[in-house]
Design an enzyme around this catalytic site. Structure first.
Site, short mmCIF file in Angstrom:
data_model
loop_
_atom_site.label_atom_id
_atom_site.label_comp_id
_atom_site.label_asym_id
_atom_site.label_seq_id
_atom_site.Cartn_x
_atom_site.Cartn_y
_atom_site.Cartn_z
N HIS A 57 0.88 -0.78 0.07
CA HIS A 57 -0.07 0.30 0.27
C HIS A 57 1.15 1.22 -0.05
O HIS A 57 2.34 0.98 0.29
CB HIS A 57 -0.49 -0.21 1.06
CG HIS A 57 -1.94 -0.82 1.19
ND1 HIS A 57 -1.51 -1.82 1.30
CD2 HIS A 57 -3.55 -0.83 0.42
CE1 HIS A 57 -3.25 -3.05 0.97
NE2 HIS A 57 -4.11 -2.05 0.63
N LYS B 298 -0.89 4.50 4.50
CA LYS B 298 -1.14 3.80 5.10
C LYS B 298 -1.14 3.46 6.64
O LYS B 298 0.25 3.44 7.28
CB LYS B 298 -1.36 2.23 4.49
CG LYS B 298 -2.49 1.34 5.22
CD LYS B 298 -3.37 0.34 4.31
CE LYS B 298 -3.66 -0.72 4.72
NZ LYS B 298 -4.93 0.14 5.10
P1 NAD Z 1 -7.25 9.03 5.05
O1 NAD Z 1 -6.50 9.85 5.73
O2 NAD Z 1 -7.12 9.66 3.38
O3 NAD Z 1 -8.86 9.87 5.49
C1 NAD Z 1 -9.33 9.57 6.30
C2 NAD Z 1 -10.32 10.71 6.10
O4 NAD Z 1 -10.70 10.99 8.06
C3 NAD Z 1 -8.94 12.61 6.45
O5 NAD Z 1 -9.60 13.37 5.89
C4 NAD Z 1 -9.50 12.80 8.61
O6 NAD Z 1 -8.90 13.73 8.28
C5 NAD Z 1 -10.90 12.10 9.10
N1 NAD Z 1 -10.97 11.92 10.15
C6 NAD Z 1 -10.27 11.27 11.05
N2 NAD Z 1 -10.45 11.18 12.74
C7 NAD Z 1 -11.92 11.60 12.10
C8 NAD Z 1 -12.78 12.20 13.12
N3 NAD Z 1 -12.41 11.74 14.45
N4 NAD Z 1 -13.87 13.15 12.47
C9 NAD Z 1 -13.93 12.92 11.53
N5 NAD Z 1 -13.31 12.38 10.61
C10 NAD Z 1 -12.27 11.81 10.55
O7 NAD Z 1 -7.06 7.87 4.65
P2 NAD Z 1 -7.97 6.93 3.25
O8 NAD Z 1 -7.37 6.36 2.77
O9 NAD Z 1 -9.05 7.20 2.94
O10 NAD Z 1 -8.58 5.27 4.28
C11 NAD Z 1 -9.47 5.56 5.74
C12 NAD Z 1 -10.00 3.92 5.93
O11 NAD Z 1 -10.02 3.26 4.96
C13 NAD Z 1 -8.76 3.52 6.16
O12 NAD Z 1 -9.05 3.26 7.13
C14 NAD Z 1 -8.27 2.78 5.15
O13 NAD Z 1 -7.56 1.63 5.53
C15 NAD Z 1 -9.27 2.23 4.78
N6 NAD Z 1 -10.28 1.70 3.37
C16 NAD Z 1 -10.53 0.91 3.31
C17 NAD Z 1 -11.14 0.51 1.78
C18 NAD Z 1 -12.31 -0.86 1.53
O14 NAD Z 1 -12.86 -1.26 0.26
N7 NAD Z 1 -12.38 -0.73 2.82
C19 NAD Z 1 -10.51 0.71 0.86
C20 NAD Z 1 -9.56 1.96 1.17
C21 NAD Z 1 -9.12 2.20 2.62
#
Ligand code: NAD
Length: 266
Positions: A156, A160
């Site tokens: 990744h 991450k």
């Molecule tokens: P990222 O860091 O780009 O985005 C996360 C967002 O959540 C940020 O904007 C952050 O400010 C916000 N956030 C954090 N704490 C918060 C809070 N207390 N209240 C409100 N907002 C809050 O991360 P990402 O790459 O978008 O990934 C997010 C999650 O999704 C991770 O856990 C990742 O592993 C997961 N993910 C899952 C899949 C899937 O298909 N299930 C795919 C990609 C990523």
């Protein structure tokens, strides 16, 4: 009927992809967007965030004003943020699609308990290809049994924060199910130094972090003289976002309960 979507983690990579995926569909409408208090997205219009025309939905710091019954919250944020959002979801009778990974067992239990009140769908990976990969890995483990050493390798992007990825864990659980064992009792999470020879029946994990890799997973079945590799490569995170919005449309019609992507696809 149009699915009303509120995005939690709206300023993140996945949150922005979900906003884009909602805007692509005629049968889904963005009604709210939430991110953390100190985040750079706070107060911005969701359309402007993506470099598009204004959408008239501003990123807020709380779900409270953004959700009502009939809304589906799509969450890609962080484990603490997801758990903090549950009281508002339960109180309003909204539904919840969550893709956030890295939950502790306690957090997972809390999430499952909330599903007594509202419909919740959780997936470590919203791509159809990964659902198929898990089925194939399980079948290969069933057929090969102890004759193959199984290693799960994932890669990744550099930002991450959890490891191994939720998808790697899910593939690991599928392999363990195929072997008829528990993953936690049979996993080698990492190796360093004089670790000794590989044990039979172990399920090894290797993690790569770097650059902008969207997500790659391989289940490697190594035998004497041959090896089988089942690989999934995501090249565009829109596949996860579109899968999550499709799941939201399905979940809006469901009764309270805890659902997986397999429930939606079956
Ligand atoms: P990222 O860091 O780009 O985005 C996360 C967002 O959540 C940020 O904007 C952050 O400010 C916000 N956030 C954090 N704490 C918060 C809070 N207390 N209240 C409100 N907002 C809050 O991360 P990402 O790459 O978008 O990934 C997010 C999650 O999704 C991770 O856990 C990742 O592993 C997961 N993910 C899952 C899949 C899937 O298909 N299930 C795919 C990609 C990523």
């Amino acid at each position: 009927m149009s699915t009303k979507v509120c995005v939690l983690g709206a300023g993140g990579r996945m949150g922005q992809s979900v906003i884009r995926a909602v805007s692509e569909r005629d049968d889904a409408t963005l009604v709210g967007a939430v991110d953390r208090l100190a985040g750079p997205a706070l107060g911005k219009d969701c359309g402007r965030l993506l470099g598009l025309d204004a959408m008239g939905i501003t990123v807020a710091d709380s779900l409270d004003a953004a959700i009502t019954a009939g809304v589906v919250v799509i969450d890609f944020s962080a484990p603490d943020a997801l758990i903090s959002a549950l009281p508002a979801v339960q109180a309003t009778g909204a539904a919840l699609v969550t893709g956030t990974t890295g939950l502790s067992p306690e957090q997972l239990t809390r999430l499952e308990a909330a599903a007594a009140d509202v419909p919740i769908l959780r997936a470590d990976n919203f791509s159809v290809g990964v659902v198929l990969m898990r089925l194939l890995a399980r079948r290969a483990a069933e057929l090969l049994g102890a004759s193959a050493d199984v290693e799960i390798i994932e890669a990744h992007h550099r930002r991450k924060v959890d490891a191994p990825s939720g998808t790697a864990l899910a593939v690991g659980h599928s392999v363990a199910a195929g072997l008829g064992v528990e993953l936690d009792a049979n996993a080698d999470w990492s190796r360093h130094g004089q670790v000794g020879a590989r044990g039979t029946g172990r399920i090894g994990f290797s993690v790569i972090r770097g650059g902008d890799i969207v997500g790659e997973h391989t289940a490697l079945f190594a035998m004497d003289g041959e090896r089988l590799e089942i690989t999934h490569r995501a090249t565009d995170r829109m596949i996860f976002a579109r899968g999550a919005v499709r799941a939201a449309a399905w979940l809006a019609e469901q009764s309270p309960g805890f659902y997986t992507l397999e429930d939606m696809l079956s």
